[in-house]
Enzyme design. Structure first.
Site, short mmCIF file in Angstrom:
data_model
loop_
_atom_site.label_atom_id
_atom_site.label_comp_id
_atom_site.label_asym_id
_atom_site.label_seq_id
_atom_site.Cartn_x
_atom_site.Cartn_y
_atom_site.Cartn_z
N ASP A 139 0.81 -1.23 0.00
CA ASP A 139 0.00 0.00 0.00
C ASP A 139 0.84 1.27 0.00
O ASP A 139 1.97 1.30 0.45
CB ASP A 139 -0.96 0.00 1.20
CG ASP A 139 -0.24 -0.14 2.54
OD1 ASP A 139 0.74 -0.91 2.62
OD2 ASP A 139 -0.65 0.52 3.51
N GLU A 152 -0.64 -1.76 5.31
CA GLU A 152 0.34 -1.65 6.40
C GLU A 152 0.22 -0.30 7.08
O GLU A 152 0.41 -0.18 8.28
CB GLU A 152 1.77 -1.84 5.86
CG GLU A 152 2.82 -2.03 6.97
CD GLU A 152 3.13 -0.76 7.75
OE1 GLU A 152 3.25 -0.84 8.98
OE2 GLU A 152 3.24 0.33 7.15
N GLU A 153 -0.13 0.73 6.28
CA GLU A 153 -0.14 2.11 6.79
C GLU A 153 -1.41 2.38 7.60
O GLU A 153 -2.30 3.11 7.17
CB GLU A 153 -0.02 3.12 5.64
CG GLU A 153 1.25 2.98 4.81
CD GLU A 153 2.50 3.52 5.52
OE1 GLU A 153 2.39 3.98 6.67
OE2 GLU A 153 3.57 3.45 4.90
N ARG A 185 18.45 -5.41 14.73
CA ARG A 185 18.77 -5.68 16.11
C ARG A 185 17.86 -6.79 16.63
O ARG A 185 16.76 -6.98 16.12
CB ARG A 185 18.63 -4.44 16.99
CG ARG A 185 17.19 -4.12 17.39
CD ARG A 185 17.08 -2.76 18.05
NE ARG A 185 17.99 -2.59 19.17
CZ ARG A 185 17.74 -2.96 20.42
NH1 ARG A 185 16.60 -3.55 20.72
NH2 ARG A 185 18.62 -2.76 21.39
N HIS A 191 7.66 8.85 4.10
CA HIS A 191 6.43 9.66 4.16
C HIS A 191 6.67 11.12 3.75
O HIS A 191 5.81 11.96 3.95
CB HIS A 191 5.77 9.61 5.55
CG HIS A 191 5.31 8.23 5.94
ND1 HIS A 191 4.34 8.00 6.89
CD2 HIS A 191 5.69 7.00 5.50
CE1 HIS A 191 4.16 6.70 7.02
NE2 HIS A 191 4.97 6.07 6.19
ZN LIG Z 1 5.10 4.05 6.15
ZN LIG Z 2 6.51 1.31 5.33
#
Ligand SMILES: [Zn+2]
Ligand SMILES: [Zn+2]
Length: 390
Positions: free
Chosen positions: A84, A141-142, A181, A362
């Site tokens: 997305d 995902e956003e 990590r 972004h």
């Molecule tokens: Zn993002």
């Molecule tokens: Zn992302």
């Protein structure tokens, strides 16, 4: 060992897919074109199974190795990309810039999708592993928790996934480098919505009012004291109140005010402590001011916690691709990722792949760096071939 040679041959194709996806950004679950593009490619590559419609618009491809995994070995490895884009007006001036006004691939999910397609093509061609590689392309995902939607549709059990890995591009990390990590690597994100109901009136007669602006100001300050005075200084936490709406005339004390903010934490203990303290602070400010304060405290994505031994496996694969000196241990980020939900289901690890000196994620002038394609794609391949050694 450098990048996988065959990936260098595939690079122009992968770059072309990436730029094609970049031109046609789609938001949240509404990734129909991208999902169709992905499913078409997976079928072309000869995946053994291509499943669509998981988590509404998610796509899964199954690639079987030359032979099944031996008893006791890991049988199925899941590799996840996101599809997305974001509601941002693109300002890159690229030839292949977004053709959709107000939508843009500003988080590099176009690159993630293309790199995982590249890995799928190679794996389907060579099948130099024992067991199955499952490539996962998720929507939303956003902020839409697309990972949860796919899990609810049976992602992990239906494909018998044993371990799951994720990757994100990292602006500021040199191309050809990786960062990872063990343990918490990205933060939990919770949201605060506050509505203050005071008592409006004349600005010159405050004693006859309950000033919702002053109540809000006290809240903003008092909430900051949670991070500075309730959380152990050796733990990490962020409370940011980013919206404060009240009033529309200089001589009127407004009846109501609204505050919105976000909370970021790296452990479940601190997350719980902050929620408890936010509730107490809001109740306390209501009591001392006489205002009525409604609080909506909503839990969002959990902490992304990399599992220890899978982080080692990921680190080794990355070092084989990028060289010993180019895989760094990174501090955790206070940003969030819904891959956290997949890591709650199965052991695995999330890694950052260098995007070079690009604008940040972004940002309207951000662009995924096509020079990173060979590294990210080779990493996926190496991870499968190492984990499911034939
Ligand atoms: Zn993002
Ligand atoms: Zn992302």
């Amino acid at each position: 060992m450098p990048i996988v040679n065959r990936v260098a041959d595939l690079q122009p194709d992968i770059q072309a897919w990436r730029q094609n996806i970049h031109e046609h950004p789609e938001l949240m679950y509404d990734v129909h074109r991208t999902a169709a593009f992905v499913a078409d490619r997976l079928r072309e590559f000869g995946c053994d199974e291509v499943a669509t419609g998981l988590g509404r618009t998610g796509v899964v491809g199954v690639i079987k190795g030359r032979k099944p995994a031996a008893n006791g070995d890991i049988k199925v490895i899941g590799l996840r990309a996101d599809m997305d884009a974001l509601p941002i007006k693109e300002e890159t001036n690229l030839a292949y810039a977004s053709k959709v006004p107000g939508k843009m691939h500003a988080c590099g999910h176009d690159g993630h999708t293309a790199m995982l397609l590249g890995a799928a093509r190679y794996l389907a061609e060579t099948r130099n592993f024992a067991g199955e590689a499952v490539v996962i392309f998720q929507p939303a995902e956003e902020g839409g928790a697309g990972a949860v939607a796919m899990i609810k549709d049976g992602l992990m059990d239906r494909f018998a996934i044993d371990q799951v890995y994720g990757m994100h591009n990292g602006p500021g990390i040199p191309v050809g480098s990786f960062a990872i990590r063990s343990g918490p690597i990205m933060a939990a994100t919770d949201s605060i919505d506050i509505r203050i109901e005071g008592l409006g009136g004349h600005a010159a007669r405050p004693h006859k009012c309950i000033d919702s602006v002053m109540v809000g100001a006290q809240l903003v300050t008092a909430l900051q004291s949670i991070v500075s005075r309730s959380v152990d200084p050796l733990d990490s936490a962020v409370i940011s109140i980013c919206e404060f709406h009240a009033g529309n005339a200089r001589n009127v004390i407004p009846q109501t005010a609204e505050l919105k903010g976000t909370v970021r934490t790296l452990t479940e203990e601190v997350r719980e402590l902050i929620e408890k303290r936010v509730r107490e602070v809001v109740a306390g400010v209501a009591q001392i001011t006489g205002a009525k304060i409604d609080l909506e405290y909503q839990r969002g994505y959990p902490v992304v916690v990399n599992h220890v031994s899978q982080t080692d496996v990921a680190t080794r694969a990355a070092k084989e691709i990028a060289g010993e000196a180019n895989v760094h241990e990174m501090p955790p980020l206070m940003g969030a990722e819904d891959f956290a939900y997949m890591l709650e289901q199965r052991p695995g690890a999330f890694i950052f792949c260098g995007n070079g000196d690009s604008k940040g994620l972004h940002h309207p002038a951000y662009n995924f760096n096509d020079d990173a394609i060979v590294y990210g794609t080779s990493y996926w391949i190496k991870l499968v071939e190492n984990t499911l050694a034939a």
